[in-house]
Design a protein around this motif. Structure first.
Motif, PDB file in Angstrom:
ATOM      1  N   SER A  11     -63.222 -13.403 -72.873  1.00 20.90           N
ATOM      2  CA  SER A  11     -62.248 -12.318 -72.701  1.00 20.90           C
ATOM      3  C   SER A  11     -60.847 -12.906 -72.830  1.00 20.90           C
ATOM      4  O   SER A  11     -60.648 -14.117 -72.750  1.00 20.90           O
ATOM      5  CB  SER A  11     -62.432 -11.657 -71.333  1.00 20.90           C
ATOM      6  N   LEU A  12     -59.880 -12.041 -73.004  1.00 18.57           N
ATOM      7  CA  LEU A  12     -58.503 -12.497 -73.159  1.00 18.57           C
ATOM      8  C   LEU A  12     -58.018 -13.287 -71.941  1.00 18.57           C
ATOM      9  O   LEU A  12     -57.193 -14.181 -72.073  1.00 18.57           O
ATOM     10  CB  LEU A  12     -57.582 -11.304 -73.425  1.00 18.57           C
ATOM     11  N   ASP A  13     -58.596 -12.995 -70.769  1.00 19.94           N
ATOM     12  CA  ASP A  13     -58.198 -13.741 -69.573  1.00 19.94           C
ATOM     13  C   ASP A  13     -59.134 -14.914 -69.270  1.00 19.94           C
ATOM     14  O   ASP A  13     -59.124 -15.457 -68.174  1.00 19.94           O
ATOM     15  CB  ASP A  13     -58.041 -12.815 -68.357  1.00 19.94           C
ATOM     16  N   LEU A 140     -64.206 -19.883 -80.609  1.00 17.14           N
ATOM     17  CA  LEU A 140     -64.010 -18.810 -79.643  1.00 17.14           C
ATOM     18  C   LEU A 140     -63.862 -17.471 -80.349  1.00 17.14           C
ATOM     19  O   LEU A 140     -63.077 -17.345 -81.288  1.00 17.14           O
ATOM     20  CB  LEU A 140     -62.753 -19.084 -78.809  1.00 17.14           C
ATOM     21  N   LEU A 141     -64.640 -16.489 -79.897  1.00 20.23           N
ATOM     22  CA  LEU A 141     -64.392 -15.109 -80.277  1.00 20.23           C
ATOM     23  C   LEU A 141     -63.757 -14.471 -79.053  1.00 20.23           C
ATOM     24  O   LEU A 141     -64.408 -14.287 -78.017  1.00 20.23           O
ATOM     25  CB  LEU A 141     -65.679 -14.386 -80.678  1.00 20.23           C
ATOM     26  N   VAL A 142     -62.457 -14.195 -79.154  1.00 24.54           N
ATOM     27  CA  VAL A 142     -61.671 -13.681 -78.040  1.00 24.54           C
ATOM     28  C   VAL A 142     -61.680 -12.157 -78.102  1.00 24.54           C
ATOM     29  O   VAL A 142     -61.240 -11.561 -79.094  1.00 24.54           O
ATOM     30  CB  VAL A 142     -60.222 -14.212 -78.093  1.00 24.54           C
ATOM     31  N   PHE A 143     -62.194 -11.540 -77.044  1.00 21.51           N
ATOM     32  CA  PHE A 143     -62.321 -10.086 -76.992  1.00 21.51           C
ATOM     33  C   PHE A 143     -61.122  -9.479 -76.270  1.00 21.51           C
ATOM     34  O   PHE A 143     -60.654 -10.043 -75.270  1.00 21.51           O
ATOM     35  CB  PHE A 143     -63.626  -9.699 -76.290  1.00 21.51           C
ATOM     36  N   PRO A 144     -60.642  -8.322 -76.746  1.00 20.17           N
ATOM     37  CA  PRO A 144     -59.454  -7.700 -76.169  1.00 20.17           C
ATOM     38  C   PRO A 144     -59.775  -6.964 -74.866  1.00 20.17           C
ATOM     39  O   PRO A 144     -59.655  -5.750 -74.754  1.00 20.17           O
ATOM     40  CB  PRO A 144     -59.002  -6.735 -77.275  1.00 20.17           C
TER      41      PRO A 144
END
Length: 184
Positions: A11-13, A140-144
């Motif tokens: 996740s973004l965080d 990394l696949l960063v999800f919004p």
């Protein structure tokens, strides 16, 4: 020397907890909360094609071993050598699986010949590998999404590490692919 790659949905965080299912209150956040865009997952197929071995922690092994062997899309993973870092696992049932008892054994594995060593999930293991200086690359696949609580890939200890961005792309669903090499 083999390249050790940690690959995560994040996740973004910075939370990596339960992206496809599991104990987190928002388990499945990668597919429940973000529209599927096929091209965002291209890196997953490439990882499988380029991997020479799969390295897992005990929890991820226990989650993957009963399911992945039944899935055609994981045929390459099922056939390749798999390693589980565990002090308690004694007789792994997933074909072609060997137990490693320490990060020193992982370091020896890296020194050998073969393709990339891919670490899927396995957040506790990934942190330990990073702390030991064994990680060479992050996919990394960063999800919004901001999840707040949950297991994190980074944090604690002395996390100072220089990274070089070597590949990136943003997709229409807000997911961002970020590939980093660890700078030594």
């Amino acid at each position: 020397m083999r390249t050790l790659i940690v690959t995560e949905f994040i996740s973004l965080d910075g939370v990596i907890d339960s992206p496809g299912g599991g104990p987190h209150p928002r388990a499945g956040w990668t597919f429940k909360d973000v529209p599927f865009v096929e091209e965002a997952y291209e890196i997953k197929g490439r990882e499988q094609d380029e991997a020479g071995a799969l390295l897992l922690g005990r929890v991820s092994y226990d989650e993957f071993a009963p399911v992945w062997p039944t899935m055609d899309e994981f045929a390459e993973y099922n056939a390749m050598p798999k390693y589980v870092v565990s002090s308690t696992l004694s007789d792994p049932e997933w074909n072609n699986t060997q137990v490693l008892r320490s990060l020193d054994e992982v370091a020896k594995l890296k020194e050998g010949e073969g393709g990339n060593i891919l670490v899927h999930g396995s957040g506790t293991l990934a942190k330990g590998l990073a702390d030991a200086g064994l990680v060479d690359r992050y996919h990394l696949l960063v999800f919004p999404i901001l999840l707040g609580d949950g297991k994190r890939l980074f944090g604690g200890g002395d996390p100072y590490t220089r990274l070089d961005l070597v590949e990136h792309e943003a997709y229409s669903n807000g997911v961002v692919k970020a590939v980093f090499d660890v700078k030594r």
